[in-house]
Write a protein that holds these residues in place. Structure first.
Motif, PDB file in Angstrom:
ATOM      1  N   MET A 122       2.171  -1.753 -11.307  1.00 17.85           N
ATOM      2  CA  MET A 122       2.046  -0.295 -11.146  1.00 17.85           C
ATOM      3  C   MET A 122       3.256   0.407 -11.792  1.00 17.85           C
ATOM      4  O   MET A 122       3.108   1.368 -12.544  1.00 17.85           O
ATOM      5  CB  MET A 122       1.986  -0.006  -9.644  1.00 17.85           C
ATOM      6  CG  MET A 122       1.650   1.390  -9.279  1.00 17.85           C
ATOM      7  SD  MET A 122      -0.119   1.673  -9.262  1.00 17.85           S
ATOM      8  CE  MET A 122      -0.085   3.409  -8.872  1.00 17.85           C
ATOM      9  N   THR A 123       4.460  -0.107 -11.499  1.00 22.71           N
ATOM     10  CA  THR A 123       5.696   0.465 -12.063  1.00 22.71           C
ATOM     11  C   THR A 123       5.656   0.411 -13.588  1.00 22.71           C
ATOM     12  O   THR A 123       5.950   1.392 -14.277  1.00 22.71           O
ATOM     13  CB  THR A 123       6.927  -0.323 -11.554  1.00 22.71           C
ATOM     14  OG1 THR A 123       6.903  -0.307 -10.127  1.00 22.71           O
ATOM     15  CG2 THR A 123       8.223   0.290 -12.030  1.00 22.71           C
ATOM     16  N   SER A 158       0.819  -1.214   0.000  1.00 24.35           N
ATOM     17  CA  SER A 158       0.000   0.000   0.000  1.00 24.35           C
ATOM     18  C   SER A 158       0.854   1.265   0.000  1.00 24.35           C
ATOM     19  O   SER A 158       0.539   2.226  -0.694  1.00 24.35           O
ATOM     20  CB  SER A 158      -1.017   0.006   1.143  1.00 24.35           C
ATOM     21  OG  SER A 158      -0.587  -0.705   2.243  1.00 24.35           O
ATOM     22  N   GLU A 159       1.966   1.266   0.757  1.00 21.06           N
ATOM     23  CA  GLU A 159       2.855   2.437   0.728  1.00 21.06           C
ATOM     24  C   GLU A 159       3.562   2.538  -0.630  1.00 21.06           C
ATOM     25  O   GLU A 159       3.674   3.616  -1.207  1.00 21.06           O
ATOM     26  CB  GLU A 159       3.922   2.342   1.836  1.00 21.06           C
ATOM     27  CG  GLU A 159       3.518   3.026   3.114  1.00 21.06           C
ATOM     28  CD  GLU A 159       4.635   3.057   4.155  1.00 21.06           C
ATOM     29  OE1 GLU A 159       5.759   3.493   3.846  1.00 21.06           O
ATOM     30  OE2 GLU A 159       4.373   2.642   5.302  1.00 21.06           O
ATOM     31  N   SER A 160       4.045   1.390  -1.136  1.00 23.06           N
ATOM     32  CA  SER A 160       4.774   1.392  -2.411  1.00 23.06           C
ATOM     33  C   SER A 160       3.916   1.958  -3.542  1.00 23.06           C
ATOM     34  O   SER A 160       4.360   2.807  -4.317  1.00 23.06           O
ATOM     35  CB  SER A 160       5.217  -0.023  -2.799  1.00 23.06           C
ATOM     36  OG  SER A 160       6.142  -0.515  -1.857  1.00 23.06           O
ATOM     37  N   LEU A 220      12.972   6.174  -4.299  1.00 21.92           N
ATOM     38  CA  LEU A 220      12.299   5.214  -3.415  1.00 21.92           C
ATOM     39  C   LEU A 220      13.202   4.022  -3.117  1.00 21.92           C
ATOM     40  O   LEU A 220      13.885   3.522  -4.000  1.00 21.92           O
ATOM     41  CB  LEU A 220      11.008   4.711  -4.058  1.00 21.92           C
ATOM     42  CG  LEU A 220      10.018   5.774  -4.538  1.00 21.92           C
ATOM     43  CD1 LEU A 220       8.778   5.119  -5.132  1.00 21.92           C
ATOM     44  CD2 LEU A 220       9.627   6.711  -3.402  1.00 21.92           C
ATOM     45  N   LYS A 221      13.181   3.560  -1.855  1.00 21.28           N
ATOM     46  CA  LYS A 221      13.924   2.345  -1.460  1.00 21.28           C
ATOM     47  C   LYS A 221      12.979   1.358  -0.767  1.00 21.28           C
ATOM     48  O   LYS A 221      11.992   1.765  -0.166  1.00 21.28           O
ATOM     49  CB  LYS A 221      15.062   2.722  -0.503  1.00 21.28           C
ATOM     50  CG  LYS A 221      16.163   3.514  -1.191  1.00 21.28           C
ATOM     51  CD  LYS A 221      17.422   3.534  -0.372  1.00 21.28           C
ATOM     52  CE  LYS A 221      18.586   4.032  -1.223  1.00 21.28           C
ATOM     53  NZ  LYS A 221      19.670   4.531  -0.398  1.00 21.28           N
ATOM     54  N   ASN A 222      13.363   0.056  -0.815  1.00 22.20           N
ATOM     55  CA  ASN A 222      12.561  -1.043  -0.231  1.00 22.20           C
ATOM     56  C   ASN A 222      11.142  -1.090  -0.809  1.00 22.20           C
ATOM     57  O   ASN A 222      10.184  -1.419  -0.119  1.00 22.20           O
ATOM     58  CB  ASN A 222      12.506  -0.960   1.316  1.00 22.20           C
ATOM     59  CG  ASN A 222      12.016  -2.274   1.943  1.00 22.20           C
ATOM     60  OD1 ASN A 222      12.299  -3.364   1.455  1.00 22.20           O
ATOM     61  ND2 ASN A 222      11.255  -2.193   3.014  1.00 22.20           N
ATOM     62  N   VAL A 223      11.023  -0.781  -2.119  1.00 18.57           N
ATOM     63  CA  VAL A 223       9.710  -0.870  -2.782  1.00 18.57           C
ATOM     64  C   VAL A 223       9.282  -2.344  -2.823  1.00 18.57           C
ATOM     65  O   VAL A 223      10.108  -3.242  -2.993  1.00 18.57           O
ATOM     66  CB  VAL A 223       9.794  -0.296  -4.218  1.00 18.57           C
ATOM     67  CG1 VAL A 223       8.532  -0.593  -5.020  1.00 18.57           C
ATOM     68  CG2 VAL A 223      10.031   1.208  -4.152  1.00 18.57           C
ATOM     69  N   SER A 224       8.010  -2.588  -2.638  1.00 20.09           N
ATOM     70  CA  SER A 224       7.455  -3.946  -2.664  1.00 20.09           C
ATOM     71  C   SER A 224       7.815  -4.662  -3.967  1.00 20.09           C
ATOM     72  O   SER A 224       7.793  -4.063  -5.041  1.00 20.09           O
ATOM     73  CB  SER A 224       5.932  -3.852  -2.550  1.00 20.09           C
ATOM     74  OG  SER A 224       5.350  -5.095  -2.831  1.00 20.09           O
ATOM     75  N   ASN A 225       8.144  -5.972  -3.857  1.00 24.35           N
ATOM     76  CA  ASN A 225       8.408  -6.767  -5.069  1.00 24.35           C
ATOM     77  C   ASN A 225       7.163  -7.554  -5.474  1.00 24.35           C
ATOM     78  O   ASN A 225       7.231  -8.540  -6.190  1.00 24.35           O
ATOM     79  CB  ASN A 225       9.598  -7.713  -4.852  1.00 24.35           C
ATOM     80  CG  ASN A 225       9.305  -8.748  -3.760  1.00 24.35           C
ATOM     81  OD1 ASN A 225       8.261  -8.700  -3.101  1.00 24.35           O
ATOM     82  ND2 ASN A 225      10.226  -9.677  -3.550  1.00 24.35           N
TER      83      ASN A 225
END
Length: 406
Positions: free
Chosen positions: A52-53, A23-25, A40-45
């Protein structure tokens, strides 16, 4: 891919690193598309965040977001504001049944040009991006918070900002607050007073900033469940988590005290400890954290205790109708469940049938919520790869703790 979980014992102590919050990512990925000066760091995989990316950087005019509901809602708002771009936004068969009308109508009130290509009120959508200069809109306050967040995320790029009035009792407040906190963190001005949320327009560049995404609390929920079913003295350390989290699912800390779980925070990690085995019935309103309903229901079933879970009106429009799915699968295992359109009631029972095959309904949370039952019995999880939607390394992480999986 079906997998078999054999009746297992976990290591007395284990530690797991969990990917960034979905949700944050997804919120930050959209903000980065609007404000490229963010890092951005530690984005969800997770599949959802990867979709989204890909969608945000796509040059194609046809974007398929598969089962990713959050992406559908956030991207509908985003592409409505992208002047000169025309996008067709579509998804899986289930996505074409999931309503998006509330959001589309709100965006149209702000001046957006969006058409339904198949069924009225549902994707696929044709979006003609343009400058939106109206700034006032009202929504019923009990709608999915993702509709509200979608509007708030693009609000600072609207010509006159946004004044959003929420009518009635507001649900999913933590998710709205998460969005507002992230706006504040990047330097966008917003306020939430009474039932009115205001976001100021921002045409200036932001100061360059690096944001580290906190790990996902929904993903942590399965470890709370595992520990609740484990012997006294068992411990699991999870990273990276904050005691004062923005994520609504962090209520797990309080809810799982009911099952004898203590939580200790230190150096961006949290350690869960099984301290006692209380077996009293549980009654909890999950209107602010509906995503952990499946986990909690299965924990109670595993421990043989009754539960009454309320505030679940949004579960019917998720990846599947999660209330019906829970009732079906728990009853296969020998439990007794009654549901309404917004609550679930599990009766106490000590029977757990062996080697039951759990249907997952294209729903990642069904697969993961039922997995902890392998501490009590053998079971099969159908379509186990569905976990990639939010937590691709879930089965490997369970193996590392001692679960036997073939």
């Amino acid at each position: 891919m079906h997998i078999t979980l054999h009746k297992s014992k976990i290591a007395k102590q284990s530690s797991i690193e969990i990917t960034g919050s979905k949700s944050e990512s997804n919120r930050l990925l959209l903000l980065k598309a609007l404000y490229p000066e963010l890092t951005l760091k530690n984005v969800s995989n997770s599949d959802d965040s990867n979709l989204m990316t890909t969608a945000l950087s796509a040059s194609s005019n046809l974007i398929d977001i598969s089962h990713a509901g959050t992406a559908m809602r956030f991207l509908t708002a985003y592409f409505s504001t992208q002047e000169g771009r025309t996008i067709t936004l579509t998804g899986s068969q289930r996505m074409k049944e999931r309503p998006v009308q509330v959001l589309v109508e709100a965006l149209r009130e702000l001046g957006a040009n969006i058409e339904y290509l198949e069924n009225e009120g549902c994707p696929p959508l044709k979006i003609y991006g343009k400058k939106l200069n109206k700034c006032r809109v009202s929504l019923k306050a009990n709608v999915s918070s993702q509709y509200i967040s979608a509007l708030l995320l693009v609000a600072s790029k609207l010509e006159n900002g946004l004044e959003l009035t929420l009518e009635g009792e507001i649900t999913s407040v933590p998710y709205i607050n998460m969005t507002l906190s992230l706006l504040d963190e990047i330097g966008v001005e917003a306020s939430f007073i009474g039932n009115v949320i205001t976001v100021k327009p921002n045409t200036a560049k932001l100061k360059p900033k690096t944001l580290v995404v906190e790990s996902d609390w929904s993903s942590a929920s399965y470890y709370f469940s595992i520990l609740a079913i484990s012997p006294l003295g068992s411990e699991i350390t999870l990273s990276s988590y904050k005691e004062n989290s923005l994520q609504g699912d962090s209520v797990l800390v309080d809810i799982y005290k009911h099952f004898g779980i203590a939580t200790v925070f230190k150096d961006n990690k949290m350690t869960l400890i099984k301290e006692s085995s209380p077996l009293k019935p549980l009654a909890v309103d999950l209107k602010d954290a509906p995503d952990i309903a499946q986990t909690i229901a299965v924990t109670c079933f595993a421990l043989g205790i009754a539960c009454d879970l309320t505030g679940l009106h949004t579960l019917k429009i998720k990846e599947t109708d999660r209330l019906v799915a829970l009732k079906n699968e728990i009853e296969k295992l020998g439990g007794k469940v009654a549901i309404t359109d917004k609550s679930l009631h599990l009766s106490a029972s000590n029977q757990i049938n062996d080697m039951v095959s759990i249907g997952t309904y294209h729903d990642h949370r069904m697969a993961m919520a039922f997995a902890p039952l392998a501490l009590k019995t053998n079971l099969i999880i159908e379509d186990a790869g569905v976990v990639s939607k939010s937590y691709p390394s879930f089965w490997e992480d369970l193996k590392r703790m001692g679960f036997e999986i073939t």
